[in-house]
Write an enzyme that holds these catalytic residues in place. Structure first.
Site, PDB file in Angstrom:
ATOM      1  N   HIS A  53       0.305  -1.357   0.131  1.00  0.00           N
ATOM      2  CA  HIS A  53       0.161   0.025  -0.142  1.00  0.00           C
ATOM      3  C   HIS A  53       0.500   1.168  -0.023  1.00  0.00           C
ATOM      4  CE1 HIS A  53      -3.106   2.581   1.746  1.00  0.00           C
ATOM      5  NE2 HIS A  53      -3.678   2.043   0.872  1.00  0.00           N
ATOM      6  N   ASP A  63      -7.935  -4.252  -0.934  1.00  0.00           N
ATOM      7  CA  ASP A  63      -8.781  -4.293  -1.998  1.00  0.00           C
ATOM      8  C   ASP A  63      -8.514  -5.847  -2.646  1.00  0.00           C
ATOM      9  OD1 ASP A  63      -9.119  -1.727  -2.459  1.00  0.00           O
ATOM     10  OD2 ASP A  63      -6.561  -1.538  -2.862  1.00  0.00           O
TER      11      ASP A  63
END
Length: 447
Positions: free
Chosen positions: A324, A382
Site C-alpha cells: 500500500h 483490495d
C-alpha cells in the site's frame, strides 16, 4: 422529526504552535526566514507556509501534494509505519469487530459514538430517506444497458440537486444535515438500481424493516417472484466492508470533494465529483484490478510462475492487491478483511472456484515468502474485498460502486468539517510554469 444541525458545539481549535521553528535560507543572498511549526494531536509536525510567497516570493513544488497538508481535520488519522487507522481516535479493528456501519456513520459525522437514543433516531432518519424520488428512476433508463455502473452513479448523484432544492444551501446547518442524511441513505438505492438496470432486472424498493447492510443486499439480489432470505454472515461481511472503507484521510477522492466544496458547490455536486475521482484504477478501481490479475493468472498451478515474474524487475507484470502506498506495515483493514473473507468462503462452501483457489494460494505465498515479507508486500484490503465480492456473486464492474456506498459517509463528514472551518479557502494550487515566455502574435499569412 426535528433535524439537528451537523455542527460542533465548539469551533475547531487553532493548530498548536510548536516551540520549534524551521529556518529557510537563500544560499545566494544569505537571507533567512523563520517558518513556524504546527503540531497536531498526534503525527508529525507541519511547516506553516501560508505566508511563504508573501515573505519570499517563492512557492513550493509538490506534485501530488504528498508532502503538503491541505487542511486541518479531526476525523481520520493514519500512521503508515505502524499500520494504524483511527476514526475519531478509535482503532479501525475495534470498530469493525464491535460496531456497526450506522454507528460509524454517526461517529464520523458527529465526532462521538451515539447513545442508544441517538442511534435509534439516526437509524430512523437514514431508513426513511432510502427511497428515491420516483422520477429519478427515469434517469437510469437514459443510460445504455451496458453502461459502467460508476458512470451511472456520477450522473444520478449529480442530478440529486435538481430534485432536492431544500438541502442545497451550504450555509444552513439544517440544509447540510438533510443533504448529508439523504446521500448516506440513498447511495445504496442508487447503487442497487445501477446494478439491476445493467442486468435487466426490475428495481427493488428499500424495506424499512431491514438494517442498512441487509437492505442493500436485498435491493441488489432480491427476486420479486420469491422471498429473499437474509444471510447473516454476508450481511455482517458487507457491514464490515462498509466500515473499513468509510474514510481514509485526505486521499484523492476526499480531496476532490473538499476542493469542489471549497468553491461553494452544492453537496450533491461535490459527492458526484468524489465518485468520479474514486473511479480511477489507481484509487477505487484497485479491487477490480485484483480480479483482472487473477483472471490473467488463470489457475492455481500458474501462481509460482507469476510470483517469479513479479520478483523480476525487468518484467512489467505486477501483483495487484499487495502492499500500500501509505501503509509500510500490514494494512490494518486487511487483517479484518482477511478474517471476513474466510468466514464468507466457509459459509458459502465454495470449494471448486479456480479463481478463489489461486487467490488463496497467492495469499499463502505472500504471507510466508521472504521476498514479500522483506518488501512488506502484504495482501491489502483490495485483495480481500475483491475475493469477497467475487464469492458473493457481485460483478467486477460493481466493486468500485460498493466502495462509493461506504466512502460517501467519509466524504460527507469531511465536507461538513470543511464548511465549518473558518480558515478554509477556495482551493487554488500554484504551478511551476515551464512553457514559452512572452511572444507577440504573428498574423497567419506571416507564420
Amino acid at each position: 422529526m426535528p433535524c439537528p444541525p451537523i455542527t460542533r458545539e465548539e469551533s475547531m481549535p487553532d493548530p498548536k504552535l510548536s516551540s520549534k521553528s524551521f529556518t529557510l535560507t537563500n544560499n545566494e543572498t544569505g537571507q533567512s526566514w523563520e517558518l513556524p511549526l504546527l503540531e497536531g494531536s498526534v503525527g508529525p509536525s507541519v511547516i506553516d507556509i501560508r505566508k511563504l510567497y508573501a515573505d519570499t516570493g517563492c512557492f513550493t513544488y509538490d506534485p501530488g501534494y504528498t508532502s503538503t497538508g491541505s487542511c486541518q481535520s479531526e476525523i481520520t488519522y493514519i500512521d503508515g509505519e505502524k499500520g494504524e487507522l483511527l476514526y475519531r481516535g478509535y482503532p479501525i479493528e475495534q470498530l469493525a469487530e464491535d460496531s456497526t456501519f450506522m454507528e460509524v456513520c454517526y461517529l464520523l459525522i458527529y465526532g462521538e459514538l451515539p447513545t442508544q437514543d441517538e442511534k435509534d433516531k439516526f437509524l430512523d432518519r437514514i431508513t426513511y430517506h432510502t427511497m428515491l424520488h420516483e422520477q429519478i428512476n427515469y434517469f437510469f433508463r437514459g443510460f445504455r444497458r451496458d453502461s459502467h455502473p460508476m458512470a451511472i452513479m456520477v450522473g444520478v448523484v449529480g442530478a440529486l440537486s435538481a430534485f432536492y432544492h431544500d438541502s442545497t444551501d451550504i450555509t444552513d446547518p439544517k440544509h447540510r444535515f438533510i443533504a448529508s442524511t439523504r446521500m448516506i441513505a440513498k447511495m445504496p438505492s442508487i447503487a442497487a438500481n445501477a446494478y439491476r438496470y445493467s442486468r435487466g432486472l426490475p428495481f427493488s424498493y428499500p424495506r424499512n424493516d431491514l438494517k442498512f447492510s441487509e437492505n442493500f443486499l436485498y435491493m441488489m439480489f432480491s427476486n420479486p417472484c420469491e422471498e429473499y432470505v437474509i444471510n447473516p454472515i454476508l450481511a455482517k461481511a458487507m457491514d464490515r466492508i462498509l466500515i473499513l472503507h468509510a474514510d481514509h484521510e485526505q486521499n484523492a477522492s476526499t480531496s476532490t470533494v473538499r476542493i469542489a466544496g471549497s468553491s461553494g458547490a452544492n453537496p450533491f455536486a461535490c459527492i458526484a465529483s468524489g465518485i468520479a475521482s474514486l473511479w480511477g484504477p489507481a484509487h477505487g478501481g484497485a479491487n477490480e484490478a485484483v480480479l483482472s490479475m487473477l483472471e490473467e493468472i488463470g489457475s492455481a498451478d500458474r501462481v509460482d510462475e507469476f510470483v517469479k515474474r513479479a520478483k523480476d524487475k525487468n518484467d512489467p507484470f505486477r501483483l495487484m492487491g499487495f502492499g500500500h502506498r501509505v501503509y509500510k506495515n500490514y494494512d490494518p483493514r486487511a487483517k479484518v478483511m482477511r478474517q471476513t473473507c474466510h468466514e464468507v468462503l466457509n459459509d458459502l462452501g465454495i470449494k471448486d472456484d479456480p479463481l478463489l483457489d489461486l487467490a488463496m494460494k497467492l495469499e499463502k505465498i505472500a504471507l510466508e515468502d521472504e521476498y514479500f515479507i522483506e518488501k512488506k508486500l502484504y495482501p491489502n484490503v483490495d485483495f480481500y474485498s475483491g475475493i469477497i465480492f467475487k464469492a458473493m456473486g457481485i460483478p467486477t464492474s460493481m466493486f468500485t460502486v460498493l466502495f462509493a456506498v461506504a466512502r460517501v459517509v467519509g466524504w460527507v463528514a469531511q465536507w461538513n468539517e470543511m464548511i465549518e472551518d473558518p480558515s478554509q479557502k477556495i482551493g487554488r494550487p500554484r504551478q511551476l510554469y515551464t512553457g514559452a515566455k512572452h511572444r507577440d502574435f504573428v498574423p497567419i499569412d506571416k507564420r
